[in-house]
Design an enzyme around this catalytic site. Structure first.
Site, PDB file in Angstrom:
ATOM      1  N   LYS A  19     -32.264  28.258 -19.043  1.00 14.24           N
ATOM      2  CA  LYS A  19     -32.761  28.673 -17.732  1.00 14.24           C
ATOM      3  C   LYS A  19     -32.894  27.442 -16.859  1.00 14.24           C
ATOM      4  O   LYS A  19     -32.963  26.298 -17.327  1.00 14.24           O
ATOM      5  CB  LYS A  19     -34.110  29.395 -17.844  1.00 14.24           C
ATOM      6  CG  LYS A  19     -35.245  28.603 -18.507  1.00 14.24           C
ATOM      7  CD  LYS A  19     -35.957  27.602 -17.639  1.00 14.24           C
ATOM      8  CE  LYS A  19     -37.119  26.930 -18.354  1.00 14.24           C
ATOM      9  NZ  LYS A  19     -37.677  25.772 -17.597  1.00 14.24           N
ATOM     10  N   MET A 103     -33.684  19.277 -26.498  1.00 14.22           N
ATOM     11  CA  MET A 103     -35.138  19.312 -26.511  1.00 14.22           C
ATOM     12  C   MET A 103     -35.662  18.466 -25.343  1.00 14.22           C
ATOM     13  O   MET A 103     -35.081  17.451 -24.985  1.00 14.22           O
ATOM     14  CB  MET A 103     -35.677  18.739 -27.827  1.00 14.22           C
ATOM     15  CG  MET A 103     -35.392  19.576 -29.038  1.00 14.22           C
ATOM     16  SD  MET A 103     -36.088  18.815 -30.532  1.00 14.22           S
ATOM     17  CE  MET A 103     -37.837  18.740 -30.083  1.00 14.22           C
ATOM     18  N   GLY A 106     -36.129  20.791 -20.163  1.00 16.65           N
ATOM     19  CA  GLY A 106     -36.509  21.732 -19.121  1.00 16.65           C
ATOM     20  C   GLY A 106     -35.599  22.935 -19.009  1.00 16.65           C
ATOM     21  O   GLY A 106     -35.688  23.705 -18.051  1.00 16.65           O
ATOM     22  N   SER A 112     -36.249  30.177 -25.462  1.00 13.57           N
ATOM     23  CA  SER A 112     -35.140  31.116 -25.492  1.00 13.57           C
ATOM     24  C   SER A 112     -34.779  31.480 -26.931  1.00 13.57           C
ATOM     25  O   SER A 112     -34.514  32.649 -27.240  1.00 13.57           O
ATOM     26  CB  SER A 112     -33.935  30.517 -24.768  1.00 13.57           C
ATOM     27  OG  SER A 112     -32.904  31.459 -24.630  1.00 13.57           O
ATOM     28  N   ASP A 144     -43.173  30.600 -21.417  1.00 10.28           N
ATOM     29  CA  ASP A 144     -41.816  30.914 -20.956  1.00 10.28           C
ATOM     30  C   ASP A 144     -41.128  31.981 -21.801  1.00 10.28           C
ATOM     31  O   ASP A 144     -40.103  32.531 -21.372  1.00 10.28           O
ATOM     32  CB  ASP A 144     -40.938  29.656 -20.972  1.00 10.28           C
ATOM     33  CG  ASP A 144     -41.258  28.701 -19.844  1.00 10.28           C
ATOM     34  OD1 ASP A 144     -42.082  29.052 -18.977  1.00 10.28           O
ATOM     35  OD2 ASP A 144     -40.682  27.599 -19.825  1.00 10.28           O
TER      36      ASP A 144
END
Length: 286
Positions: A19, A103, A106, A112, A144
């Site tokens: 994302k 990793m 962001g 996810s 998230d």
């Protein structure tokens, strides 16, 4: 939102897409220590790939995965255990993760991965949970995770859990991955972080107001992030930071331009071109 059931691809892989945060404002610090935010999420057609093999002994194991994280701390294993705890299931599985997303970049790779694991195991174990229940379980794993579970580009507030779907243009992006991992905790604990930004509206965002309040702290702490910004500016692009970074991206007018810019990136960066998607590729990977 219509109940769309995600499926693996022809090779049996379940995608866990990246994302971008197209905007990130820090409105204040809450009494629980978390920060009140405003942000906009959109997905990319670049993804980790997860494989699930049922086990008859009831154990949850990780096969291939991120070597830097112990299996018991890996979000995919934690997602499987949370799903079992929520449903009373005793089913087992071995999960292999083919990592593509960095990793500390962001791009939301760990969150996810967890969301994809929840969807895949909900089907593999025949649990019958709907998306909202999966999102509720995912929220306990990270703010998230529900974004990826629901799979819809959205405007988000709170700590990121209050979401409203949005319809955005789906442009091409170039993304630069710096050779260092950014610590989200360090950024949010930095005394120089702006914590009192006034809220904006969706109309403000559409009109072009797309700040990231973490940028100043991240650029100061991580010189290669600042250098990525400078390089994209020199390429006549308008760079942005996704989340707390360190990946830097720019919106470009075509696939050809995005790929050309990625191909010219300095060697210290991994760079790629990707298309933005309002519907997560997890729900369209057929």
């Amino acid at each position: 939102m219509p109940q769309i059931v995600p499926r693996p691809d022809a090779d049996g892989a379940w995608p866990a897409p990246a994302k971008l945060n197209l905007m990130l404002r820090v409105l204040g610090r809450r009494v629980d220590g978390y920060h009140s935010l405003q942000t906009v999420f959109q997905f990319l057609d670049r993804a980790d790939r997860l494989y699930f093999t049922p086990r008859s002994d009831g154990r949850v194991l990780r096969g291939r995965g991120c070597a830097e994280i112990a299996p018991e701390q890996d979000l995919v294993v934690r997602a499987a255990m949370a799903l079992r705890a929520a449903t009373g299931s005793g089913a087992g599985v071995e999960i292999a993760v083919e990592k593509v997303l960095p990793m500390g970049g962001g791009l939301g790779g760990g969150s996810s991965d967890a969301a994809t694991a929840l969807h895949a195991l909900n089907q593999l174990w025949d649990l019958g949970l709907d998306i909202e229940r999966l999102a509720e379980i995912g929220l306990a794993l990270g703010a998230d995770v529900p974004v990826f579970v629901r799979g819809q580009a959205c405007w988000a507030e709170g700590v990121g859990e209050e979401m409203a779907p949005v319809a955005l243009p789906e442009p091409w992006y170039v993304v630069l991955i710096p050779p260092e991992s950014v610590s989200t905790a360090a950024v949010f604990n930095d005394p120089e972080l702006t914590r009192d930004s006034p809220p904006i509206t969706m109309a403000d965002f559409i009109a072009g107001e797309r700040p990231n309040d973490c940028l100043r702290v991240v650029a100061k702490r991580y010189p290669t992030v600042a250098a990525a910004f400078d390089w994209l500016v020199a390429m006549e692009a308008k760079p942005q930071l996704t989340g707390t970074g360190g990946c830097v991206f720019a919106t470009l007018e075509s696939a050809e331009t995005a790929r050309a810019v990625a191909g010219r990136a300095p060697k210290q960066y991994r760079a790629f071109a990707a298309r933005g998607h309002n519907r997560s590729p997890l729900f369209a990977w057929q």
